[in-house]
Design a protein around this motif. Structure first.
Motif, PDB file in Angstrom:
ATOM      1  N   PHE A  18      66.648  28.240  49.695  1.00  0.00           N
ATOM      2  CA  PHE A  18      66.866  26.813  49.459  1.00  0.00           C
ATOM      3  C   PHE A  18      65.530  26.103  49.183  1.00  0.00           C
ATOM      4  CE2 PHE A  18      67.741  22.402  50.428  1.00  0.00           C
ATOM      5  CZ  PHE A  18      69.067  22.207  50.040  1.00  0.00           C
ATOM      6  N   GLU A  21      63.865  27.480  45.738  1.00  0.00           N
ATOM      7  CA  GLU A  21      64.523  26.938  44.543  1.00  0.00           C
ATOM      8  C   GLU A  21      64.029  25.521  44.221  1.00  0.00           C
ATOM      9  OE1 GLU A  21      68.802  29.117  45.472  1.00  0.00           O
ATOM     10  OE2 GLU A  21      68.648  26.925  45.461  1.00  0.00           O
ATOM     11  N   ARG A  22      63.682  24.778  45.261  1.00  0.00           N
ATOM     12  CA  ARG A  22      63.231  23.395  45.066  1.00  0.00           C
ATOM     13  C   ARG A  22      61.702  23.256  45.019  1.00  0.00           C
ATOM     14  NH1 ARG A  22      67.812  24.033  46.825  1.00  0.00           N
ATOM     15  NH2 ARG A  22      69.573  22.639  46.335  1.00  0.00           N
ATOM     16  N   ASP A  23      61.024  24.405  45.082  1.00  0.00           N
ATOM     17  CA  ASP A  23      59.561  24.394  45.076  1.00  0.00           C
ATOM     18  C   ASP A  23      59.019  23.537  46.224  1.00  0.00           C
ATOM     19  OD1 ASP A  23      57.043  25.072  44.198  1.00  0.00           O
ATOM     20  OD2 ASP A  23      56.969  23.569  42.604  1.00  0.00           O
ATOM     21  N   TRP A  24      59.629  23.699  47.376  1.00  0.00           N
ATOM     22  CA  TRP A  24      59.263  22.883  48.539  1.00  0.00           C
ATOM     23  C   TRP A  24      58.290  23.590  49.484  1.00  0.00           C
ATOM     24  CZ3 TRP A  24      64.523  20.406  50.531  1.00  0.00           C
ATOM     25  CH2 TRP A  24      64.859  19.340  49.683  1.00  0.00           C
TER      26      TRP A  24
ATOM     27  N   ALA B 103      72.479  20.630  49.718  1.00  0.00           N
ATOM     28  CA  ALA B 103      72.454  21.027  48.300  1.00  0.00           C
ATOM     29  C   ALA B 103      73.011  19.912  47.414  1.00  0.00           C
ATOM     30  CB  ALA B 103      73.239  22.326  48.101  1.00  0.00           C
ATOM     31  N   TYR B 106      70.287  17.093  47.537  1.00  0.00           N
ATOM     32  CA  TYR B 106      69.054  17.497  46.859  1.00  0.00           C
ATOM     33  C   TYR B 106      69.336  18.544  45.793  1.00  0.00           C
ATOM     34  CZ  TYR B 106      66.859  15.164  50.853  1.00  0.00           C
ATOM     35  OH  TYR B 106      66.488  14.243  51.783  1.00  0.00           O
ATOM     36  N   PRO B 107      69.994  18.156  44.689  1.00  0.00           N
ATOM     37  CA  PRO B 107      70.237  19.131  43.621  1.00  0.00           C
ATOM     38  C   PRO B 107      68.899  19.596  43.045  1.00  0.00           C
ATOM     39  CG  PRO B 107      70.835  16.901  42.916  1.00  0.00           C
ATOM     40  CD  PRO B 107      70.515  16.817  44.368  1.00  0.00           C
ATOM     41  N   VAL B 108      68.842  20.872  42.676  1.00  0.00           N
ATOM     42  CA  VAL B 108      67.573  21.473  42.243  1.00  0.00           C
ATOM     43  C   VAL B 108      66.897  20.663  41.147  1.00  0.00           C
ATOM     44  CG1 VAL B 108      66.534  23.501  41.155  1.00  0.00           C
ATOM     45  CG2 VAL B 108      68.220  23.796  42.973  1.00  0.00           C
ATOM     46  N   ALA B 111      65.411  17.419  42.757  1.00  0.00           N
ATOM     47  CA  ALA B 111      64.546  17.514  43.937  1.00  0.00           C
ATOM     48  C   ALA B 111      63.356  18.446  43.747  1.00  0.00           C
ATOM     49  CB  ALA B 111      65.374  17.983  45.136  1.00  0.00           C
ATOM     50  N   LYS B 112      63.359  19.189  42.635  1.00  0.00           N
ATOM     51  CA  LYS B 112      62.329  20.219  42.467  1.00  0.00           C
ATOM     52  C   LYS B 112      60.913  19.652  42.543  1.00  0.00           C
ATOM     53  CE  LYS B 112      61.570  24.535  40.226  1.00  0.00           C
ATOM     54  NZ  LYS B 112      62.247  25.587  39.483  1.00  0.00           N
TER      55      LYS B 112
END
Lengths: 121, 121, 121, 121
Positions: A18, A21-24, B103, B106-108, B111-112
């Motif tokens: 998770f 995927e969001r580059d968090w 999810a 924060y859709p990818v 939120a990326k």
């Protein structure tokens, strides 16, 4: 998913995916994650501020409150698991080690039915 | 014990047995456990008070600090698991549900690479 | 009201009157107030979760964020002051005593420019 | 020092001087200070973990516990005051503004004797 057949690693992998995927991962330093765990822990706490401990048990049968509490508890787990992810900590191993330590600090014969800190037993 | 083959239920059972042997369930109301989680979360936080986020990553290679941090993180897990025990919460299920909610929030694509709260995305 | 000419006692009296008018002293045990302070402290913390320490300084010039932060900080003070009210604590005296203790733990010549805990200086 | 004749500004000045003498302003970003307040709030909380709210009132007559609690409360005030120092916040003004807001949220006739959140009154 059920606790009875979900290995911790499965949940760790999902939480990590998770974030990735969001580059968090750039935000997920140990410092920042320790703050996030504290923030979520306080949101859980907030539901029980003015209640008696007994009432807090009874209240968990209230569906609305229960749903909110489950969300806060989930958030605590998610950030604590992510902390383990970014630091390479084996959760089962540190829990096992800490419980062994706690068993020494709080032997059954001394600690039974008592809530004092081990230094006061 | 390793995360890869330890089901959550095994750890829940161990944490519950520890409390039951000591007759501690009387103290483990949701209110009191929420306080315990907060207290332990703050002890983890305390290790990173004055550091930069980057330094907190590097510091986890220090064996002494790492050992302390592992203990604090274990305490958070132990009390959060006991909270699930006394309230009959299925941990894997609430994490799965919360991640599905996250999810949506924060859709990818939105939120990326961003750390804003979902209300500000 | 301004800090320069507002004695602490004036604020204590206002906070106490607010609680008394609402018959809230029954809820204001030390335990419950300690939880309220923690909950409010976490709300302040939450504004700075993913920022660098430097960015958190710059952000305080943002009017919207600043207004929210002022509310959270005020809540912390209000509950901490009410804690002093219900326990009969003289705030100025305990701050003075703690700062004298801190001065011993952190003498200027040893602590200058360093963020380590006194046990590590 | 007594609350009755100590203006808030006097305490702010002392807390600031303490930090300046040690060249600690570099560590005192809003982010870091918000963590310090949370950490100290949790130390206060820790004293009341397993008690009933009623017992926490009685316990404050115990001299040893009281002395510890006074230290933790002082730490919360010191870091909250330093937060106000570094951000240029007028403490008396924000408390006054927040109490006016709370008076609107919790009018006496609706909130008297009730501990529900204003959204549930």
């Amino acid at each position: 998913m059920k606790d009875v057949d979900t290995p911790l690693q499965d949940i760790k992998d999902r939480v990590l995916a998770f974030a990735q995927e969001r580059d968090w991962e750039q935000f997920h330093s140990p410092k920042n994650l320790s703050m996030a765990i504290s923030a979520e822990a306080a949101e859980l706490l907030e539901h029980f501020l003015w209640q008696s401990p007994e009432a807090s048990r009874a209240d968990m049968t209230d569906e609305t409150l229960r749903a909110k509490v489950e969300e806060e508890l989930a958030d605590i787990f998610i950030f604590a698991i992510e902390f383990a992810n970014v630091t390479g900590i084996n959760i089962a191993a540190i829990i096992e080690a800490k419980m062994a330590l706690n068993a020494q600090k709080y032997p059954v014969d001394k600690a039974k039915g008592r809530s004092e800190k081990y230094t006061d037993l």
